[in-house]
Design a protein around this motif. Structure first.
Motif, PDB file in Angstrom:
ATOM      1  N   TYR A   3     -40.480 -27.126   9.469  1.00  0.00           N
ATOM      2  CA  TYR A   3     -40.935 -27.972   8.392  1.00  0.00           C
ATOM      3  C   TYR A   3     -39.965 -28.187   6.938  1.00  0.00           C
ATOM      4  O   TYR A   3     -39.342 -27.076   6.722  1.00  0.00           O
ATOM      5  N   VAL A   4     -39.725 -29.417   6.737  1.00  0.00           N
ATOM      6  CA  VAL A   4     -38.602 -29.604   5.699  1.00  0.00           C
ATOM      7  C   VAL A   4     -39.388 -29.840   4.449  1.00  0.00           C
ATOM      8  O   VAL A   4     -40.419 -30.706   4.156  1.00  0.00           O
ATOM      9  N   SER A   5     -38.636 -29.696   3.185  1.00  0.00           N
ATOM     10  CA  SER A   5     -39.304 -29.907   1.967  1.00  0.00           C
ATOM     11  C   SER A   5     -38.707 -31.540   1.752  1.00  0.00           C
ATOM     12  O   SER A   5     -37.843 -32.012   2.099  1.00  0.00           O
ATOM     13  N   THR A   6     -39.754 -32.278   0.981  1.00  0.00           N
ATOM     14  CA  THR A   6     -39.418 -33.626   0.408  1.00  0.00           C
ATOM     15  C   THR A   6     -38.492 -33.616  -0.419  1.00  0.00           C
ATOM     16  O   THR A   6     -37.919 -34.785  -0.653  1.00  0.00           O
ATOM     17  N   ARG A   7     -37.749 -32.457  -1.085  1.00  0.00           N
ATOM     18  CA  ARG A   7     -36.851 -32.689  -1.934  1.00  0.00           C
ATOM     19  C   ARG A   7     -35.428 -32.064  -1.417  1.00  0.00           C
ATOM     20  O   ARG A   7     -34.623 -31.889  -2.059  1.00  0.00           O
ATOM     21  N   GLY A   8     -35.572 -31.731  -0.328  1.00  0.00           N
ATOM     22  CA  GLY A   8     -34.238 -31.480   0.645  1.00  0.00           C
ATOM     23  C   GLY A   8     -33.630 -30.153   0.172  1.00  0.00           C
ATOM     24  O   GLY A   8     -32.920 -29.942   1.087  1.00  0.00           O
ATOM     25  N   SER A   9     -34.389 -29.413  -0.548  1.00  0.00           N
ATOM     26  CA  SER A   9     -33.226 -28.100  -0.683  1.00  0.00           C
ATOM     27  C   SER A   9     -33.803 -26.816  -0.333  1.00  0.00           C
ATOM     28  O   SER A   9     -33.307 -25.860  -0.428  1.00  0.00           O
ATOM     29  N   ALA A  10     -35.286 -26.949  -0.284  1.00  0.00           N
ATOM     30  CA  ALA A  10     -35.814 -25.608   0.003  1.00  0.00           C
ATOM     31  C   ALA A  10     -35.703 -25.065   1.502  1.00  0.00           C
ATOM     32  O   ALA A  10     -35.422 -26.016   2.079  1.00  0.00           O
ATOM     33  N   PRO A  11     -35.926 -23.692   1.633  1.00  0.00           N
ATOM     34  CA  PRO A  11     -35.649 -23.379   3.207  1.00  0.00           C
ATOM     35  C   PRO A  11     -36.484 -24.008   4.024  1.00  0.00           C
ATOM     36  O   PRO A  11     -37.688 -24.433   3.755  1.00  0.00           O
ATOM     37  N   VAL A  12     -36.194 -24.356   5.371  1.00  0.00           N
ATOM     38  CA  VAL A  12     -36.882 -24.761   6.477  1.00  0.00           C
ATOM     39  C   VAL A  12     -37.659 -23.870   6.864  1.00  0.00           C
ATOM     40  O   VAL A  12     -37.323 -22.524   7.103  1.00  0.00           O
ATOM     41  N   LEU A  13     -38.976 -24.136   7.085  1.00  0.00           N
ATOM     42  CA  LEU A  13     -40.055 -22.850   7.401  1.00  0.00           C
ATOM     43  C   LEU A  13     -40.744 -23.270   8.599  1.00  0.00           C
ATOM     44  O   LEU A  13     -40.625 -24.326   9.354  1.00  0.00           O
ATOM     45  N   ASP A  14     -41.224 -22.308   9.481  1.00  0.00           N
ATOM     46  CA  ASP A  14     -42.064 -22.523  10.474  1.00  0.00           C
ATOM     47  C   ASP A  14     -43.748 -22.675   9.888  1.00  0.00           C
ATOM     48  O   ASP A  14     -43.897 -22.544   8.929  1.00  0.00           O
ATOM     49  N   PHE A  15     -44.632 -22.864  11.066  1.00  0.00           N
ATOM     50  CA  PHE A  15     -46.103 -23.376  10.506  1.00  0.00           C
ATOM     51  C   PHE A  15     -46.529 -21.875   9.797  1.00  0.00           C
ATOM     52  O   PHE A  15     -47.165 -22.292   8.773  1.00  0.00           O
ATOM     53  N   GLU A  16     -46.349 -20.822  10.264  1.00  0.00           N
ATOM     54  CA  GLU A  16     -46.710 -19.577   9.623  1.00  0.00           C
ATOM     55  C   GLU A  16     -46.425 -19.643   8.148  1.00  0.00           C
ATOM     56  O   GLU A  16     -47.091 -19.484   7.146  1.00  0.00           O
ATOM     57  N   GLN A  17     -45.178 -19.659   7.998  1.00  0.00           N
ATOM     58  CA  GLN A  17     -44.469 -19.295   6.593  1.00  0.00           C
ATOM     59  C   GLN A  17     -45.094 -20.653   5.609  1.00  0.00           C
ATOM     60  O   GLN A  17     -45.464 -20.438   4.604  1.00  0.00           O
ATOM     61  N   VAL A  18     -45.140 -21.918   6.383  1.00  0.00           N
ATOM     62  CA  VAL A  18     -45.570 -23.199   5.553  1.00  0.00           C
ATOM     63  C   VAL A  18     -47.015 -23.017   5.147  1.00  0.00           C
ATOM     64  O   VAL A  18     -47.337 -23.342   3.970  1.00  0.00           O
ATOM     65  N   THR A  19     -48.001 -22.365   6.074  1.00  0.00           N
ATOM     66  CA  THR A  19     -49.127 -22.136   5.593  1.00  0.00           C
ATOM     67  C   THR A  19     -49.497 -21.293   4.424  1.00  0.00           C
ATOM     68  O   THR A  19     -50.125 -21.358   3.580  1.00  0.00           O
ATOM     69  N   LEU A  20     -48.572 -20.103   4.537  1.00  0.00           N
ATOM     70  CA  LEU A  20     -48.483 -19.207   3.261  1.00  0.00           C
ATOM     71  C   LEU A  20     -47.927 -19.618   1.915  1.00  0.00           C
ATOM     72  O   LEU A  20     -48.139 -19.022   1.085  1.00  0.00           O
ATOM     73  N   THR A  21     -47.069 -20.516   2.151  1.00  0.00           N
ATOM     74  CA  THR A  21     -46.172 -20.823   1.051  1.00  0.00           C
ATOM     75  C   THR A  21     -46.647 -21.729   0.188  1.00  0.00           C
ATOM     76  O   THR A  21     -46.560 -21.583  -1.148  1.00  0.00           O
ATOM     77  N   GLY A  22     -47.160 -22.994   0.625  1.00  0.00           N
ATOM     78  CA  GLY A  22     -47.979 -23.856  -0.473  1.00  0.00           C
ATOM     79  C   GLY A  22     -46.818 -24.830  -1.160  1.00  0.00           C
ATOM     80  O   GLY A  22     -45.857 -25.395  -0.115  1.00  0.00           O
TER      81      GLY A  22
END
Ligand SMILES: Cc1ncc(COP(=O)(O)O)c(C=O)c1O
Ligand SMILES: N[C@@H](CCOP(=O)(O)O)C(=O)O
Length: 467
Positions: A3-22
């Protein structure tokens, strides 16, 4: 899946991380690096599947290595078997030769939010088991997200939920569904302000390094990708039952934060033959202005009888702009920063043209909403809620090709908005027995000024810091 951020500079995450991150660390929203795509044969194979099996097929490409198929199936069974008052989970009801209602309100809190939130609660539980940090979930609600999230998280180990709602701007049923849950990990906060202010406060918490460094924050709003992922499922489930992939389908969606209709957009990107997505707004019509003329400029939030759509700044519109603008995080970041400063944004020509290929929008005023409520009752014997009535009104006025079926998303049970429904139809819808003695229960909530300092000080007193 990454998963990538719409603003381009946040870390790329996997599904588990993205679920917990918001929210992403750069202020953007996470989206899958690429949309998974189903072939026509794969969609045809979904015919006759149960809701749970459809959910497994649709969501599997998104969960990557975070869950295997069996684990995902077990979570879907837990979320959808027994928690919904209808065996089909999201049944389709035919209104006439062309129009259908997709009833999304058979969950525990009587709104479409339950469909995603029941799964999200289980995902949180699974991903935080054994984690060293206690999760602090912060959310903003114009009525329905709050009750669904609280139902899904009340009493769960390792997580506290702080839910901000605009004081006096949600229906009494909505408020009571939140404030009568007295579990010690549930904290309701009424702010003197509107939903946009509540949502801005929540985003500011994620963007404040001091606050987000101190607490392991997570989100239950549709800024959390997992929420949207679970909402894609019912587009497939409905369209396949109406004949997809051979037959094209249109959807009309009552829209506020642009999450539900963005899930429909993703379904289309995944290969579902969606011929049109009708974005139905109330008089808080920023999305209608944006899609019809490119003018995404924030106006005053006006309270209406469809309070859950009393929203101007629609979080998920950023995800659409990112996808339509060639997925250029740098360019979108500049566009969003300018929007945050000026409260206005002009869509580029390519964003307007891209949106026009799939979206149609419609602004429905209170009289048109009441008329749709009355007509649906008189002609089809169906009592719908005000949000659904807005989408039905839009569905009936949209110009669509041929005899394509039009599915209107029925996002809430009419009894959540009994006064408005009774005014329009003369019928007082009754609350289903599963919500029990809502009006007899004790309420508990704090009233806090809508300032960052006041709200975060209150949360900091009650939340568990990172270890
Ligand atoms: C009943 C109801 N309908 C429609 C909406 C709008 O959905 P979205 O915010 O996903 O656009 C909401 C709020 O989210 C809602 O609670
Ligand atoms: N209408 C929503 C507002 C929040 O939307 P979300 O989908 O981003 O959680 C509500 O009822 O709370």
């Amino acid at each position: 899946m990454r998963y990538v951020s719409t603003r381009g500079s946040a870390p790329v995450l996997d599904f588990e991380q993205v679920t917990l991150t918001g929210l992403a660390a750069d202020g953007g929203l996470y989206v899958p690096e690429a949309w998974p795509r189903f072939s026509a044969d794969q969609i045809a194979d979904m015919a006759g599947l149960s809701y749970v099996e459809t959910a497994v097929r649709v969501m599997l490409p998104f969960v990557g290595d975070s869950l295997d198929e069996d684990a995902l199936r077990r979570l879907c069974e837990q979320a959808y078997q027994g928690r919904f008052a209808h065996g089909a989970v999201t049944p389709l009801v035919q209104l006439d030769h062309r129009h259908w209602l997709l009833e999304l309100f058979h969950g525990p809190t009587l709104a479409f939010k339950d469909v995603a939130m029941q799964l999200l609660g289980l995902l949180f539980e699974r991903f935080i088991t054994g984690a060293k940090d206690h999760l602090t979930v912060v959310g903003a609600t114009s009525g329905d997200t709050g009750s669904a999230a609280i139902d899904a998280l009340a009493g769960r180990e390792g997580v506290d939920i702080f839910m901000l709602h605009p004081r006096g701007r949600v229906s009494e049923v909505q408020r009571r569904q939140m404030t009568t849950v007295l579990a010690p990990n549930v904290h309701n906060i009424a702010i003197d302000g509107n939903f946009d202010q509540a949502q801005a406060l929540v985003k500011a918490m994620f963007n404040d390094p001091g606050f987000s460094g101190k607490f392991a924050l997570s989100a239950v709003n549709s800024i959390n990708w997992a929420r949207l992922m679970a909402q894609i499922v019912y587009y497939f489930y409905a369209a396949v039952r109406l004949g997809a992939p051979e037959r094209e389908v249109a959807f009309s969606v009552p829209t506020g934060n642009f999450g539900d209709v963005f899930a429909g957009y993703v379904a289309a990107r995944m290969g579902l033959p969606v011929v049109r997505l009708i974005v139905a707004t109330n008089i808080n019509d920023i999305l209608h202005r944006a899609l019809s003329s490119g003018d995404y400029s924030v106006g005053e939030v006006t309270p209406t009888a469809a309070p859950s759509m009393d929203i101007q700044v629609s979080s998920n519109f950023e995800r659409l702009l990112f996808d339509l603008g060639g997925r250029d995080g740098g360019a979108l970041s500049a566009q969003m920063k300018a929007f945050e400063a000026d409260r206005r944004l002009q869509l580029s020509n390519s964003q307007c043209e891209g949106a026009a290929t799939l979206f149609t929008s419609c602004r429905v005023d209170p009289d048109e909403m009441a008329l749709a409520l009355r007509r649906t009752h008189e002609s089809a014997g169906q009592v719908v809620d005000p949000h659904t009535a807005i989408a039905l009104s839009a569905a009936r006025s949209a110009e669509l090709p041929g005899d394509v079926p039009v599915v209107t998303l029925a996002t809430a049970h009419p009894a959540k908005f009994g006064d408005a429904v009774e005014r329009a139809t003369g019928v007082r819808p009754t609350l289903p027995p599963r919500v029990g003695d809502l009006f007899e229960r004790e309420e508990r909530y704090d009233v806090i000024h809508a300032t960052f300092d006041d709200v975060t000080a209150h949360i900091a007193e009650l939340a568990t810091p990172r270890s």
